[in-house]
Structures are given as structure tokens and as C-alpha cells.
Enzyme design. Structure first.
Site, mmCIF file in Angstrom:
data_model
loop_
_atom_site.group_PDB
_atom_site.id
_atom_site.type_symbol
_atom_site.label_atom_id
_atom_site.label_comp_id
_atom_site.label_asym_id
_atom_site.label_seq_id
_atom_site.Cartn_x
_atom_site.Cartn_y
_atom_site.Cartn_z
ATOM 1 N N SER A 216 15.746 13.003 7.308
ATOM 2 C CA SER A 216 15.307 13.223 8.388
ATOM 3 C C SER A 216 15.359 12.158 9.410
ATOM 4 O O SER A 216 16.432 11.733 9.507
ATOM 5 C CB SER A 216 13.912 13.779 8.350
ATOM 6 O OG SER A 216 13.130 14.489 9.608
ATOM 7 N N GLU A 327 17.172 24.516 6.408
ATOM 8 C CA GLU A 327 16.330 23.370 7.207
ATOM 9 C C GLU A 327 15.518 24.106 8.158
ATOM 10 O O GLU A 327 14.073 23.483 8.058
ATOM 11 C CB GLU A 327 17.373 22.514 7.916
ATOM 12 C CG GLU A 327 18.440 21.963 7.074
ATOM 13 C CD GLU A 327 17.779 20.448 6.939
ATOM 14 O OE1 GLU A 327 16.584 20.253 6.956
ATOM 15 O OE2 GLU A 327 18.623 19.824 6.045
ATOM 16 N N HIS A 431 13.804 22.091 5.207
ATOM 17 C CA HIS A 431 13.717 20.513 5.723
ATOM 18 C C HIS A 431 12.965 19.915 4.537
ATOM 19 O O HIS A 431 11.942 20.002 4.316
ATOM 20 C CB HIS A 431 13.353 20.366 6.925
ATOM 21 C CG HIS A 431 13.529 19.167 7.415
ATOM 22 N ND1 HIS A 431 14.646 18.556 7.630
ATOM 23 C CD2 HIS A 431 12.792 18.202 7.988
ATOM 24 C CE1 HIS A 431 14.589 17.227 8.280
ATOM 25 N NE2 HIS A 431 13.050 17.057 8.259
#
Length: 513
Positions: A216, A327, A431
Site C-alpha cells: 500500500s 483490492e 487490499h
């Protein structure tokens, strides 16, 4: 929304390494700043809270990091250092800041070394945590299992966050020899990498074989270091998980925003800002109009990532990067279901029109509700493709013209089923769901456990050789093939840009691929 999603995705990683009975042999190590003594474990030795830079307090607030002070005697590094200043990020699995009280005095790192002695220096993997550049800590991620099973030395680190790490301001630029401001968090990460080059041999790590990896905001940071002149010679391989290629604001816009933010605090100059208590600055930084991220300043980050990659102006090291198959679903979950208002069929086009304006009709035509099980899955697909998959695919393509470029898609549809979150749709592989597979924290079905073993093998062998390889796993070919990491089978895809409609999000990308 992304920060909220990340809080949830961190589930299952643990925080501080579990206590283990100390071995008879000593864990004292001599660094160039002094001796440290850690904790001996059955699987890994842990050294927590080692200072890699001077505390950025007082006159050092919003300054590039400087070397830590030397010490005499043996420093006890069995407990973590302070996490960096951030707001509370409590989750059912603990605070993402990890143990300790957030503080400006936070530039510490942790070293995890396999307990078994080795006749050769081990590869080093330096983890940059995510959290939207505003939350998180290195200590939240226990690197001991990864170190033990991968036979690598793992380093995790803290770096300045939010306004403390990314404030750009004309007054700060005026103090800088380069005339720039912001990006202090990135400079902290480079200082930690420099510390690793200088000291990791004392822990049995190979200073000539360092892999920087992150997820991230951490993955974005990895790609920013790839184009940063200041990172020259600091790492030999790079892994970017779910965070490469997103556009950054300019130095000018961030300085304008920084001056406006300072004005909201009644400050017109840097001296006033440095006189404010850290708690007051933190409270003021929680502002929906503030964007605490790195900026393109022409020095630390000389160009937008895509522009630098396209022109070949980046460090030519092997790069492994990728995304998860779903995600965007965790963002949808945190925004709708977990907020008590599930997305309805009628609300789906409303949400798309609110987000994309004039482009909404074209997007809705490519993501029809009839093509998905629920409205949440449809909106999650839009977020996945627009914010993650296509940007990462573009980065892998641009790098492939200059270096070894490997791309993956993590696709375990049950990656977060163990959490049993109260949502009305399947979360799939959202994610951050691959992190525990990388760190060796999976205890799932036999197929999931096998996938986790192979992912850990791919990552650590890439760190060792620059080529991802895992025993018993399929060969991983370079881009344009994309390694699809699923528990039923690991396969190679050649249709990733088409599958994620990248022609819609990156005009011309599909044709170039």
C-alpha cells in the site's frame, strides 16, 4: 477509505514477537553506534527499537533525519521503540501503531534474525509498512517467522507520518539547501536503508544483498525510492505490493496546502509551527482536505513515477510487484456495510455518478450491475481496476523495458473468510489480504497453507537471487506474463490488462501491452 480498509486488512499479523525462552548463547551485537542486546527465540532472535536516526524533535521537526547519537555500554533492545505520531487505529486485532505511545521520537527499527547460525551472510529484507502515510508502524509486523522460514534477515521500521512526515511549506523550503519541503517520511526510510547497509553485517545479514519491500503506502514508497537519487546504492531488489504508480501532488500545490493548513493553526511561519505541541498538530492534521503524501519536489522525488519509469530514470534493479484480485472490496465494505448502510442496486449508479461525474455512463456500461453478484462487488471492481490493477500493470510494463520485471495477482477468494466480517457480499482477495501469506502468518485450509508456503518462497528467493522461485511451484516468467497466485492452482495470465479494463483507466495501455 483506503486507510480504513488497511486497518481491517492487517488482521492476523500479530504485533510484538511472542516471548521465547532465552538461549544460553548471547545476543549482543556491536553496531557502529554502540552495542545492543536482543531476545533469543527458538526460531528467530529479535532486536526491537534500535534507533536509526536522531529523534526529529524541537529544531529537527520537519528536517531531514540525522545520525543517532552513540551510546556506551549495552543497549537493551528487547522492547519496541515508540510508534510515530498518529491517530488511534484500534481494530479487533489491535492497534495498527503497535505497542507504545505515539511520539515524535519514533525513528526506530527492528531486526529479526534466524536463530540457526549460518556460515554465510543472509539476504536482507527491509519492510516499509502501509497505512496511507498517516498510520502504522514497523513493530506491528512480526518478521520472525519470515526470517526463520525464508532464511533471511528481516528489518521493519517506523517513519514519520501525516503532517510530521509530509508537510510542505514555503518556509521549510526556504530552510532547505535544495529549496524543497515535505517527503521527510521518505527520507527517514532512506536513512533506515543506509543504517542497514552500514550495520546489518553485524547481525549476519549481507549488506550487498538488500531487498526493500512494502504494501500500500509502503509499496508506493518502494517505487518512489526506485526513482529517487537519494536511494542510489541503498537496495538491490524491490517488491511493491498494491502500491506502485499512483500520481503524486506537485511541490507547489503541497506548499500552498501546507501554508493554508498552517494558517488554520494561526501560524504564518515555521517558527510558530515548531512551537506547537505535537498533540495540537496531530489533532489539526485530521482534516479531510489535507493530503499527507509524498510530493514531486524535483529532488527527493524528481518526477512522477510513471514519467520516470517511461524515460528509464530509475534504479535498474529487479522488481516484483502486483495487486490483489479484489483490492477495492474492503474499501466498499468499510464505507457501506461496516458503516451500517449496505450498497443497494439503486444506490450503485448513484455512487458511480458521484465519484466519476461525466465519465459515469461509460464506466457503468463497462461494469454493468448484471455482471456481478452484488452492487458492492461491482463498485469494488471499479475501485480495484482504477486505483490499483491498471496503475501497477503500467508500472510493470514500463520497468520491463529496462530491467527484470515480475508481476503477480494474489487471488485467494477466501483470504479473509477467517475474519467472519459482517458484510453482505464476499470479500474475496481484498487490499492487504496477501500480507500474512508473505509473513508466514497463515493457518487455513491445506490449499491456503500450500499457497502461503509458495508465496513466502517466491518472495525470499527473489530477495536472494532476483528471480522468484518456490519449491514445487510453477515457474514465474517475466512481464507481460502475470503470475496468478491462487490456492487451487498457480497459473500465468496473459490477459491482465484486458481483464481489468485498463483501456478505460489508462487509454492506450491495452494496445501497448
Amino acid at each position: 477509505m483506503l486507510a480504513s480498509a488497511l486497518l481491517l486488512s492487517a488482521a492476523g499479523l500479530g504485533t510484538v514477537p511472542a516471548a521465547a525462552a532465552p538461549r544460553a548463547d548471547d545476543t549482543t551485537v556491536t553496531t557502529r553506534y554502540g552495542q545492543v542486546r536482543g531476545t533469543a527465540g527458538e526460531r528467530a532472535d529479535d532486536y526491537l527499537g534500535i534507533p536509526y536516526a536522531a529523534p526529529p524533535v524541537g529544531g529537527l521537526r520537519w528536517k531531514p533525519p540525522t545520525a543517532p547519537a552513540r551510546w556506551t555500554g549495552v543497549r537493551d533492545v528487547r522492547t519496541p521503540g515508540n510508534p510515530c505520531m498518529q491517530t488511534n487505529s484500534s481494530t479487533p486485532w489491535g492497534d495498527l501503531a503497535g505497542p507504545g505511545t505515539p511520539s515524535e521520537d519514533c525513528l526506530y527499527l527492528n531486526v529479526h534474525v534466524p536463530a540457526e547460525r549460518s556460515l554465510r551472510d543472509r539476504p536482507v529484507m527491509v519492510w516499509v509498512h502501509g497505512g496511507g502515510f498517516t498510520i502504522g508502524s514497523g513493530t506491528f509486523y512480526d518478521g520472525g517467522e519470515l526470517a526463520h522460514r525464508g532464511d533471511v534477515v528481516v528489518v521493519t521500521l517506523n517513519y514519520r507520518l501525516g503532517a510530521f512526515g509530509y508537510l510542505a511549506h514555503p518556509g521549510l523550503a526556504g530552510e532547505s539547501a535544495d529549496g524543497v519541503s515535505g517527503n521527510y517520511g521518505l527520507l527517514d526510510q532512506q536513512a533506515a536503508l543506509r543504517w542497514v547497509r552500514q550495520n546489518i553485517a553485524a547481525f549476519g545479514g549481507d549488506p550487498g544483498n538488500v531487498t526493500v519491500f512494502g504494501e500500500s503506502a509502503g509499496g508506493g514508497s518502494v517505487c518512489q525510492h526506485l526513482v529517487s537519487p537519494g536511494a542510489t546504492g541503498l537496495f538491490d531488489r524491490a517488491i511493491a505490493q498494491s502500491g506502485c504508480g499512483f500520481p503524486l501532488p506537485t511541490q507547489e500545490s503541497q506548499q500552498r496546502n501546507g501554508a493554508s493548513w498552517a494558517g488554520s493553526l494561526g501560524c504564518t511561519d515555521v517558527a510558530c509551527l515548531r512551537g506547537k505541541p505535537a498533540g495540537e498538530l496531530l489533532a489539526a492534521s485530521v482534516n479531510p482536505t489535507a493530503r499527507w503524501v509524498p510530493n514531486v519536489d524535483g529532488r527527493v522525488v524528481p518526477l512522477q513515477i510513471a514519467d520516470a519509469l517511461e524515460s528509464g530514470r530509475f534504479h535498474r534493479v529487479p522488481v516484483l510487484q502486483g495487486t490483489t484480485a479484489d483490492e477495492g472490496r474492503l474499501t466498499v465494505a468499510s464505507t457501506y456495510d461496516l458503516a451500517g448502510r449496505p450498497l443497494t442496486p439503486a444506490g450503485y449508479p448513484v455512487a458511480v455518478r458521484a465519484l466519476y461525474g461525466d465519465r459515469a455512463d461509460a464506466i457503468l456500461a463497462r461494469y454493468p450491475l448484471s455482471g456481478y453478484g452484488t452492487p458492492a462487488e461491482a463498485l469494488g471492481a471499479i475501485f480495484t481496476d482504477s486505483q490499483f490493477a491498471c496503475l501497477q500493470s503500467r508500472s510493470a510494463r514500463l520497468m520491463a523495458g529496462h530491467t527484470r520485471s515480475y508481476q503477480y495477482e494474489f487471488a485467494d477468494p477466501g483470504a479473509m473468510d477467517h475474519l467472519d466480517l459482517p458484510v453482505s457480499f464476499p470479500l474475496g482477495a481484498p487490499h492487504g489480504s496477501e500480507i500474512r501469506y508473505v509473513f508466514g502468518g497463515v493457518s487455513g485450509t491445506p490449499a491456503q497453507n500450500t499457497l502461503a508456503d509458495r508465496i513466502l518462497g517466491y518472495w525470499t528467493t527473489f530477495a536472494r537471487t532476483g528471480i522468484p522461485y518456490a519449491t514445487g511451484a510453477p515457474r514465474w516468467n517475466q512481464y507481460p506474463k502475470v503470475q496468478v497466485l491462487a490456492p487451487d492452482a498457480i497459473t500465468a495470465s496473459t490477459t491482465f490488462p484486458e481483464d481489468h479494463r485498463c483501456d478505460l483507466w489508462l487509454p492506450g495501455a491495452a494496445a501497448r501491452s
